[in-house]
Write a protein that holds these residues in place. Structure first.
Motif, PDB file in Angstrom:
ATOM      1  N   LYS A  59     -48.693  -7.711  17.251  1.00  0.00           N
ATOM      2  CA  LYS A  59     -48.097  -6.372  17.309  1.00  0.00           C
ATOM      3  C   LYS A  59     -46.684  -6.346  17.914  1.00  0.00           C
ATOM      4  O   LYS A  59     -46.297  -5.411  18.591  1.00  0.00           O
ATOM      5  CB  LYS A  59     -49.028  -5.408  18.034  1.00  0.00           C
ATOM      6  CG  LYS A  59     -50.350  -5.260  17.298  1.00  0.00           C
ATOM      7  CD  LYS A  59     -51.301  -4.355  18.028  1.00  0.00           C
ATOM      8  CE  LYS A  59     -52.504  -3.988  17.244  1.00  0.00           C
ATOM      9  NZ  LYS A  59     -53.497  -4.859  16.927  1.00  0.00           N
ATOM     10  N   LEU A  60     -45.921  -7.409  17.633  1.00  0.00           N
ATOM     11  CA  LEU A  60     -44.513  -7.450  18.002  1.00  0.00           C
ATOM     12  C   LEU A  60     -43.680  -6.819  16.880  1.00  0.00           C
ATOM     13  O   LEU A  60     -42.637  -6.228  17.118  1.00  0.00           O
ATOM     14  CB  LEU A  60     -44.073  -8.897  18.247  1.00  0.00           C
ATOM     15  CG  LEU A  60     -42.614  -9.117  18.626  1.00  0.00           C
ATOM     16  CD1 LEU A  60     -42.301  -8.466  19.967  1.00  0.00           C
ATOM     17  CD2 LEU A  60     -42.294 -10.601  18.683  1.00  0.00           C
ATOM     18  N   ILE A  61     -44.158  -6.967  15.640  1.00  0.00           N
ATOM     19  CA  ILE A  61     -43.497  -6.375  14.483  1.00  0.00           C
ATOM     20  C   ILE A  61     -44.542  -5.631  13.650  1.00  0.00           C
ATOM     21  O   ILE A  61     -45.747  -5.810  13.847  1.00  0.00           O
ATOM     22  CB  ILE A  61     -42.792  -7.432  13.594  1.00  0.00           C
ATOM     23  CG1 ILE A  61     -43.804  -8.413  12.979  1.00  0.00           C
ATOM     24  CG2 ILE A  61     -41.704  -8.159  14.370  1.00  0.00           C
ATOM     25  CD1 ILE A  61     -43.209  -9.358  11.945  1.00  0.00           C
ATOM     26  N   HIS A  62     -44.057  -4.813  12.741  1.00  0.00           N
ATOM     27  CA  HIS A  62     -44.945  -4.157  11.781  1.00  0.00           C
ATOM     28  C   HIS A  62     -44.390  -4.370  10.382  1.00  0.00           C
ATOM     29  O   HIS A  62     -43.207  -4.620  10.208  1.00  0.00           O
ATOM     30  CB  HIS A  62     -45.116  -2.663  12.091  1.00  0.00           C
ATOM     31  CG  HIS A  62     -43.839  -1.882  12.061  1.00  0.00           C
ATOM     32  ND1 HIS A  62     -42.942  -1.860  13.113  1.00  0.00           N
ATOM     33  CD2 HIS A  62     -43.294  -1.100  11.103  1.00  0.00           C
ATOM     34  CE1 HIS A  62     -41.911  -1.090  12.805  1.00  0.00           C
ATOM     35  NE2 HIS A  62     -42.104  -0.616  11.582  1.00  0.00           N
ATOM     36  N   SER A  63     -45.286  -4.329   9.396  1.00  0.00           N
ATOM     37  CA  SER A  63     -44.860  -4.494   8.013  1.00  0.00           C
ATOM     38  C   SER A  63     -44.706  -3.128   7.370  1.00  0.00           C
ATOM     39  O   SER A  63     -45.357  -2.160   7.757  1.00  0.00           O
ATOM     40  CB  SER A  63     -45.857  -5.352   7.236  1.00  0.00           C
ATOM     41  OG  SER A  63     -47.127  -4.761   7.240  1.00  0.00           O
ATOM     42  N   ILE A  64     -43.818  -3.071   6.388  1.00  0.00           N
ATOM     43  CA  ILE A  64     -43.489  -1.819   5.710  1.00  0.00           C
ATOM     44  C   ILE A  64     -43.526  -2.055   4.208  1.00  0.00           C
ATOM     45  O   ILE A  64     -42.893  -2.983   3.704  1.00  0.00           O
ATOM     46  CB  ILE A  64     -42.069  -1.338   6.106  1.00  0.00           C
ATOM     47  CG1 ILE A  64     -41.948  -1.211   7.610  1.00  0.00           C
ATOM     48  CG2 ILE A  64     -41.714  -0.041   5.395  1.00  0.00           C
ATOM     49  CD1 ILE A  64     -40.557  -1.443   8.133  1.00  0.00           C
ATOM     50  N   ALA A  74     -40.222  -5.157  10.653  1.00  0.00           N
ATOM     51  CA  ALA A  74     -39.315  -4.616  11.667  1.00  0.00           C
ATOM     52  C   ALA A  74     -39.995  -4.689  13.029  1.00  0.00           C
ATOM     53  O   ALA A  74     -41.234  -4.698  13.125  1.00  0.00           O
ATOM     54  CB  ALA A  74     -38.948  -3.173  11.342  1.00  0.00           C
ATOM     55  N   LEU A  75     -39.185  -4.734  14.070  1.00  0.00           N
ATOM     56  CA  LEU A  75     -39.712  -4.786  15.432  1.00  0.00           C
ATOM     57  C   LEU A  75     -40.452  -3.501  15.777  1.00  0.00           C
ATOM     58  O   LEU A  75     -40.028  -2.410  15.395  1.00  0.00           O
ATOM     59  CB  LEU A  75     -38.568  -4.980  16.432  1.00  0.00           C
ATOM     60  CG  LEU A  75     -37.894  -6.348  16.410  1.00  0.00           C
ATOM     61  CD1 LEU A  75     -36.631  -6.327  17.258  1.00  0.00           C
ATOM     62  CD2 LEU A  75     -38.847  -7.421  16.909  1.00  0.00           C
ATOM     63  N   CYS A  76     -41.531  -3.647  16.515  1.00  0.00           N
ATOM     64  CA  CYS A  76     -42.268  -2.490  17.010  1.00  0.00           C
ATOM     65  C   CYS A  76     -41.579  -1.969  18.272  1.00  0.00           C
ATOM     66  O   CYS A  76     -40.858  -2.706  18.959  1.00  0.00           O
ATOM     67  CB  CYS A  76     -43.702  -2.880  17.375  1.00  0.00           C
ATOM     68  SG  CYS A  76     -44.759  -3.190  15.953  1.00  0.00           S
TER      69      CYS A  76
END
Length: 133
Positions: A59-64, A74-76
């Motif tokens: 959960k450092l980044i999320h997908s779009i 992108a960064l969370c």
């Protein structure tokens, strides 16, 4: 600072992980695996993908999914657990192709019928960004 960001999500700070995180911070917009690979002179696509998956799992980044056919990352925000209530709106520029996180605009809460359980939510606006005339 980068090491601290990784440590905060219990991610071992390898050289590749630090380099990928640095690129994500510098980019300032969501980025696809292909675009990330282009930012490195020599990088194995599989290693980059595994790095992104580790970041996403922790959960450092999320997908779009911005509708372009390429998943972007992108960064969370600090404290994000990638639960539906943490998720924000995205904006995809149809001119330059960039996808931005609109972290100040959360996805509206919706009544989910009994027996249904939401795992994620997505909302993407499309138009022209402030950088494109």
């Amino acid at each position: 600072m980068l090491e601290k960001k990784l440590a905060g999500r219990d991610i071992k700070p390898t050289t590749m992980r630090l380099l990928v995180l640095k690129k994500l911070v510098e980019t300032g917009a969501a980025i696809s695996l292909t675009d990330l690979e282009a930012k490195f002179e020599r990088a194995d696509k599989a290693t980059l993908y595994r790095t992104l998956k580790t970041f996403e799992d922790k959960k450092l980044i999320h997908s779009i999914d911005d509708g372009t056919g390429a998943v972007k990352y992108a960064l969370c925000e600090e404290g994000c657990e990638c639960e539906p209530q943490d998720q924000h709106i995205h904006f995809h520029c149809v001119k330059c192709g960039e996808t931005y996180c609109l972290t100040g605009s959360k996805i509206p809460q919706t009544h989910i019928p009994s027996g249904f359980r939401a795992a994620s939510a997505s909302m993407v606006y499309k138009g022209t960004c402030a950088n494109c005339p």
